[in-house]
Design a protein around this motif. Sequence first.
Motif, PDB file in Angstrom:
ATOM      1  N   UNK A   1       0.826  -1.203   0.000  1.00  0.00           N
ATOM      2  CA  UNK A   1       0.000   0.000   0.000  1.00  0.00           C
ATOM      3  C   UNK A   1       0.865   1.260   0.000  1.00  0.00           C
ATOM      4  N   UNK A   2       1.982   1.211   0.735  1.00  0.00           N
ATOM      5  CA  UNK A   2       2.862   2.383   0.774  1.00  0.00           C
ATOM      6  C   UNK A   2       3.614   2.549  -0.533  1.00  0.00           C
ATOM      7  N   UNK A   3       4.000   1.447  -1.168  1.00  0.00           N
ATOM      8  CA  UNK A   3       4.667   1.541  -2.474  1.00  0.00           C
ATOM      9  C   UNK A   3       3.705   2.119  -3.504  1.00  0.00           C
ATOM     10  N   UNK A   4       2.478   1.649  -3.483  1.00  0.00           N
ATOM     11  CA  UNK A   4       1.460   2.177  -4.405  1.00  0.00           C
ATOM     12  C   UNK A   4       1.285   3.673  -4.166  1.00  0.00           C
ATOM     13  N   UNK A   5       1.265   4.069  -2.897  1.00  0.00           N
ATOM     14  CA  UNK A   5       1.168   5.483  -2.549  1.00  0.00           C
ATOM     15  C   UNK A   5       2.350   6.261  -3.109  1.00  0.00           C
ATOM     16  N   UNK A   6       3.531   5.675  -3.041  1.00  0.00           N
ATOM     17  CA  UNK A   6       4.736   6.305  -3.585  1.00  0.00           C
ATOM     18  C   UNK A   6       4.617   6.493  -5.093  1.00  0.00           C
ATOM     19  N   UNK A   7       4.166   5.466  -5.790  1.00  0.00           N
ATOM     20  CA  UNK A   7       4.015   5.564  -7.251  1.00  0.00           C
ATOM     21  C   UNK A   7       2.953   6.589  -7.644  1.00  0.00           C
ATOM     22  N   UNK A   8       1.966   6.778  -6.756  1.00  0.00           N
ATOM     23  CA  UNK A   8       0.924   7.765  -7.040  1.00  0.00           C
ATOM     24  C   UNK A   8       1.338   9.183  -6.645  1.00  0.00           C
ATOM     25  N   UNK A   9       2.562   9.341  -6.128  1.00  0.00           N
ATOM     26  CA  UNK A   9       3.044  10.656  -5.741  1.00  0.00           C
ATOM     27  C   UNK A   9       2.664  11.073  -4.339  1.00  0.00           C
ATOM     28  N   UNK A  10       2.227  10.105  -3.507  1.00  0.00           N
ATOM     29  CA  UNK A  10       1.835  10.421  -2.140  1.00  0.00           C
ATOM     30  C   UNK A  10       3.028  10.517  -1.200  1.00  0.00           C
ATOM     31  N   UNK A  11       2.733  10.835   0.039  1.00  0.00           N
ATOM     32  CA  UNK A  11       3.778  11.047   1.050  1.00  0.00           C
ATOM     33  C   UNK A  11       3.731  10.016   2.178  1.00  0.00           C
ATOM     34  N   UNK A  12       2.777   9.093   2.114  1.00  0.00           N
ATOM     35  CA  UNK A  12       2.637   8.105   3.188  1.00  0.00           C
ATOM     36  C   UNK A  12       3.462   6.865   2.873  1.00  0.00           C
ATOM     37  N   UNK A  13       4.764   7.039   2.797  1.00  0.00           N
ATOM     38  CA  UNK A  13       5.669   5.925   2.497  1.00  0.00           C
ATOM     39  C   UNK A  13       7.029   6.229   3.118  1.00  0.00           C
ATOM     40  N   UNK A  14       7.875   5.183   3.142  1.00  0.00           N
ATOM     41  CA  UNK A  14       9.175   5.289   3.812  1.00  0.00           C
ATOM     42  C   UNK A  14      10.286   4.887   2.845  1.00  0.00           C
ATOM     43  N   UNK A  15      11.504   5.080   3.301  1.00  0.00           N
ATOM     44  CA  UNK A  15      12.645   4.803   2.428  1.00  0.00           C
ATOM     45  C   UNK A  15      12.625   3.370   1.911  1.00  0.00           C
ATOM     46  N   UNK A  16      12.247   2.414   2.760  1.00  0.00           N
ATOM     47  CA  UNK A  16      12.212   1.016   2.330  1.00  0.00           C
ATOM     48  C   UNK A  16      11.202   0.817   1.204  1.00  0.00           C
ATOM     49  N   UNK A  17      10.098   1.562   1.251  1.00  0.00           N
ATOM     50  CA  UNK A  17       9.092   1.476   0.200  1.00  0.00           C
ATOM     51  C   UNK A  17       9.576   2.145  -1.082  1.00  0.00           C
TER      52      UNK A  17
END
Length: 257
Positions: free
Chosen positions: A12-28
């Motif tokens: 979910x956090x990786x998907x958020x990262x690909x969508x340009x969101x901010x709810x993710x961490x370095x590992x994601x």
Amino acid sequence: MPDIDTCVPHSARIWNYWLGGKDNYEVDQEAGDAYREIAPQVVAMAQESRKYLIRAVTALAGELGVRQFLDIGIGLPANDNTHQVAQRIDPEAKVVYVDNDPVVLAHARALLHATPEGITESIEADLHDPEKILDEARGILEFNQPVALMLMGILGHIPDDQEAQAIVRHLHAALPSGSYFVHYDGSDTDPELAKAQQGYNDTGAVPYVLRSPEQIAAFYDGLNILEPGIVSCPLWRPAAGTAPERTDIYGGVARVP
């Protein structure tokens, strides 16, 4: 907020990262970048899947008149979530979100709010237990009226195809006539995507299984599939004047007879 494991990537956090969101961490971000290096189309896939959700919910709440939505496996909130799209069309629309991840649910309960006239609720349940989902949802939605069942990119987390098909049939059987099934999932049609997905699964994160187009189509057995059918998501009723390109995420909308 529940404890967050920042040592293992989270879909979910990786998907958020690909969508340009901010709810993710370095590992994601690292896992997302590694995936993208092998299959660069994955960012477009994430973005197009969100656009598909918006178009599908708009069609359901608009021309098809659906006022109740059961969205299972929601992921982290992004722009234009199901309730926002539906309640723009009808402020009295009811939306139930379901997830088994306490972090996702904490975000949902904090950020996903209904209109004053409508209902937006988030419940904790696991797709492996569809009857619990239905029991919880029946306390909020009226199952004597049409419901839009949404399984958006979640069935790949059920590795066993027979179990996934059984879950879908169980959920379909509970829906009243005139309800709708809305779905997409990743397909195994691109070797680069399959390689990238295997690399992600090998990280120890919750795996996601890419299925063949035939396996994806089987989720719609017994339903009346709306035009244009089960297609690459960008090709499902694209906006006028656009020239969408296919991706390896497939889905469709179907009516329960």
